[in-house]
Design a protein around this motif. Structure first.
Motif, PDB file in Angstrom:
ATOM      1  N   UNK A  48     -12.131  11.849  21.630  1.00 38.22           N
ATOM      2  CA  UNK A  48     -12.859  10.978  22.553  1.00 38.22           C
ATOM      3  C   UNK A  48     -12.776   9.516  22.126  1.00 38.22           C
ATOM      4  N   UNK A  49     -12.905   9.273  20.831  1.00 41.71           N
ATOM      5  CA  UNK A  49     -12.914   7.908  20.307  1.00 41.71           C
ATOM      6  C   UNK A  49     -11.486   7.401  20.145  1.00 41.71           C
ATOM      7  N   UNK A  50     -11.241   6.194  20.606  1.00 39.33           N
ATOM      8  CA  UNK A  50      -9.932   5.558  20.485  1.00 39.33           C
ATOM      9  C   UNK A  50      -9.537   5.434  19.008  1.00 39.33           C
ATOM     10  N   UNK A  51      -8.270   5.740  18.692  1.00 43.54           N
ATOM     11  CA  UNK A  51      -7.795   5.696  17.313  1.00 43.54           C
ATOM     12  C   UNK A  51      -7.921   4.298  16.706  1.00 43.54           C
ATOM     13  N   UNK A  52      -7.692   3.266  17.498  1.00 43.72           N
ATOM     14  CA  UNK A  52      -7.843   1.898  17.000  1.00 43.72           C
ATOM     15  C   UNK A  52      -9.271   1.603  16.590  1.00 43.72           C
ATOM     16  N   UNK A  53     -10.227   2.101  17.370  1.00 44.74           N
ATOM     17  CA  UNK A  53     -11.631   1.891  17.013  1.00 44.74           C
ATOM     18  C   UNK A  53     -11.973   2.653  15.736  1.00 44.74           C
ATOM     19  N   UNK A  54     -11.439   3.855  15.591  1.00 42.49           N
ATOM     20  CA  UNK A  54     -11.683   4.624  14.374  1.00 42.49           C
ATOM     21  C   UNK A  54     -11.140   3.875  13.155  1.00 42.49           C
ATOM     22  N   UNK A  55      -9.952   3.320  13.265  1.00 41.83           N
ATOM     23  CA  UNK A  55      -9.387   2.533  12.155  1.00 41.83           C
ATOM     24  C   UNK A  55     -10.277   1.331  11.838  1.00 41.83           C
ATOM     25  N   UNK A  56     -10.812   0.683  12.880  1.00 39.16           N
ATOM     26  CA  UNK A  56     -11.725  -0.441  12.666  1.00 39.16           C
ATOM     27  C   UNK A  56     -12.988   0.009  11.935  1.00 39.16           C
ATOM     28  N   UNK A  57     -13.524   1.175  12.294  1.00 36.85           N
ATOM     29  CA  UNK A  57     -14.725   1.683  11.637  1.00 36.85           C
ATOM     30  C   UNK A  57     -14.452   2.004  10.168  1.00 36.85           C
ATOM     31  N   UNK A  58     -13.271   2.548   9.880  1.00 38.97           N
ATOM     32  CA  UNK A  58     -12.886   2.822   8.490  1.00 38.97           C
ATOM     33  C   UNK A  58     -12.793   1.514   7.706  1.00 38.97           C
ATOM     34  N   UNK A  59     -12.133   0.516   8.289  1.00 38.94           N
ATOM     35  CA  UNK A  59     -12.007  -0.783   7.617  1.00 38.94           C
ATOM     36  C   UNK A  59     -13.366  -1.447   7.433  1.00 38.94           C
ATOM     37  N   UNK A  60     -14.243  -1.327   8.415  1.00 35.47           N
ATOM     38  CA  UNK A  60     -15.590  -1.903   8.293  1.00 35.47           C
ATOM     39  C   UNK A  60     -16.356  -1.254   7.140  1.00 35.47           C
TER      40      UNK A  60
END
Length: 130
Positions: free
Chosen positions: A96-108
């Protein structure tokens, strides 16, 4: 995102490494705290992944105000299981969650952990802040 791509996203960050202190089913991603006078201890945790559960889920550190906003906007983001829900989000990786957003959450999450290190350790990691 499958477990190998998730692992690559976490390990692609400076000083990141993976270990299994809670057993083989939970991958813990940490940032290695660089050198110093004393021997370095275990790094600081920025992500935990339950690797043998489908769908995958990842727990990530998050600014408390942002955590509330993310949870209200995305049903797949909740308070992290067995962690302080004020500071940790659990993200269900069901597509459901966009992969780019997931990468941003990991980086955050990584940035929150690294930003709390002393300046000399941040510099040793090459971290300039984001």
């Amino acid at each position: 995102m499958d477990v190998e791509r998730l692992r690559a996203a976490c390990l692609g960050l400076a000083g990141a490494y993976e270990d299994y202190p809670f057993g083989p089913e939970i991958a813990v991603f940490r940032v290695r705290v660089p050198g110093g006078a004393a021997p370095p201890g275990p790094g600081r945790i920025f992500a935990l992944v339950r690797v043998e559960v489908e769908p995958l889920s990842i727990s990530l550190k998050c600014d408390p105000a942002l955590a509330v906003q993310l949870r209200s906007a995305h049903p797949e983001i909740t308070g992290a299981w067995h962690l302080n829900k004020k500071h940790w989000n659990g993200v269900r990786l069901d597509g459901t969650l966009d992969e780019g957003m997931l990468r941003d959450l990991i980086e955050d999450s990584y940035d929150l952990v690294v930003s709390s290190l002393p300046a000399v350790q941040r510099a040793a990691l090459g971290w300039l802040g984001r």
